[in-house]
Write a protein that holds these residues in place. Structure first.
Motif, PDB file in Angstrom:
ATOM      1  N   PRO A 193      -1.452  41.855  29.933  1.00  0.00           N
ATOM      2  CA  PRO A 193      -0.622  42.907  30.473  1.00  0.00           C
ATOM      3  C   PRO A 193      -0.506  44.425  29.928  1.00  0.00           C
ATOM      4  O   PRO A 193      -0.248  45.113  29.690  1.00  0.00           O
ATOM      5  N   GLU A 194      -0.118  43.664  28.432  1.00  0.00           N
ATOM      6  CA  GLU A 194       0.199  44.994  27.307  1.00  0.00           C
ATOM      7  C   GLU A 194      -0.496  45.955  26.457  1.00  0.00           C
ATOM      8  O   GLU A 194      -0.580  46.368  26.031  1.00  0.00           O
ATOM      9  N   ASN A 195      -2.057  44.872  26.384  1.00  0.00           N
ATOM     10  CA  ASN A 195      -3.333  45.398  25.253  1.00  0.00           C
ATOM     11  C   ASN A 195      -4.530  45.224  25.904  1.00  0.00           C
ATOM     12  O   ASN A 195      -5.635  45.480  25.691  1.00  0.00           O
ATOM     13  N   GLY A 196      -4.918  44.046  26.700  1.00  0.00           N
ATOM     14  CA  GLY A 196      -5.882  44.181  27.668  1.00  0.00           C
ATOM     15  C   GLY A 196      -5.890  42.960  27.295  1.00  0.00           C
ATOM     16  O   GLY A 196      -7.539  42.618  27.713  1.00  0.00           O
ATOM     17  N   SER A 227      -2.475  31.401  26.077  1.00  0.00           N
ATOM     18  CA  SER A 227      -3.426  31.428  24.327  1.00  0.00           C
ATOM     19  C   SER A 227      -4.292  32.498  23.763  1.00  0.00           C
ATOM     20  O   SER A 227      -5.202  32.830  25.273  1.00  0.00           O
ATOM     21  N   LYS A 228      -4.274  33.381  22.983  1.00  0.00           N
ATOM     22  CA  LYS A 228      -4.689  34.283  22.246  1.00  0.00           C
ATOM     23  C   LYS A 228      -5.943  33.496  21.185  1.00  0.00           C
ATOM     24  O   LYS A 228      -6.548  34.167  20.559  1.00  0.00           O
ATOM     25  N   SER A 229      -5.514  32.619  20.473  1.00  0.00           N
ATOM     26  CA  SER A 229      -6.398  31.828  19.584  1.00  0.00           C
ATOM     27  C   SER A 229      -7.644  31.167  19.910  1.00  0.00           C
ATOM     28  O   SER A 229      -7.785  30.151  19.759  1.00  0.00           O
ATOM     29  N   TYR A 230      -8.973  32.022  19.989  1.00  0.00           N
ATOM     30  CA  TYR A 230      -9.995  32.803  20.517  1.00  0.00           C
ATOM     31  C   TYR A 230     -10.624  31.154  19.420  1.00  0.00           C
ATOM     32  O   TYR A 230     -11.369  29.983  20.169  1.00  0.00           O
TER      33      TYR A 230
END
Length: 120
Positions: A56-59, A70-73
Motif C-alpha cells: 500500500p505504500e509504494n505499489g 515478502s518482496k524478496s522475489y
C-alpha cells in the motif's frame, strides 16, 4: 432435429516418476508447456507464486516466502514447490464438440446449426 455430443475426458495423473524434480521456478515459469512430472499431480502441472497483493505504500507486488509476506522475489522463485500454488493441468479436462443435425422445414427449407467445438 437430433442433438448429439462428442465429449471426452482426459486425466494424466503421474503415479510413478524416476527422474529428478526441477527447481520450483521451472514449474512456475513453464506454464504447463513442457512435461515436468510430479508424483500425484497432472502431467502438465501449472504452479504460481502465491500473490499477497500490492504494497500500500509504494505499489510493489508482494508474495509469500514460506508463509511470511515478502518482496524478496529471487528467494520466492527458489522457494520449495510445496509453497507454490497448484492450479491443475495445462490441458483441458474435457474436450470435443456439441451440435445439432439439420432439420427440413415445410416449404423445402433446410435449417442447419453449425457444430461448435469446445474446450471446457
Amino acid at each position: 432435429m437430433a442433438y448429439y455430443n462428442r465429449l471426452s475426458k482426459s486425466s494424466t495423473v503421474v503415479k510413478e516418476y524416476k527422474g529428478a524434480l526441477y527447481s520450483s521456478s521451472v514449474y512456475v515459469e513453464n506454464n504447463g508447456g513442457i512435461i515436468n512430472p510430479i508424483i500425484g499431480k497432472e502431467m502438465y502441472p501449472i504452479f504460481a507464486y502465491r500473490f499477497a497483493g500490492l504494497d500500500p505504500e509504494n505499489g510493489d507486488p508482494q508474495g509469500y516466502l514460506k508463509d511470511d509476506l515478502s518482496k524478496s522475489y529471487t528467494k520466492m522463485m527458489n522457494d520449495s514447490l510445496q509453497y507454490m500454488r497448484y492450479y491443475g493441468n495445462a490441458l483441458p479436462k474435457y474436450y470435443g464438440f456439441l451440435g445439432y443435425d439439420c432439420l427440413e422445414i415445410t416449404g423445402g427449407y433446410i435449417l442447419c446449426q453449425l457444430q461448435i467445438w469446445t474446450l471446457l
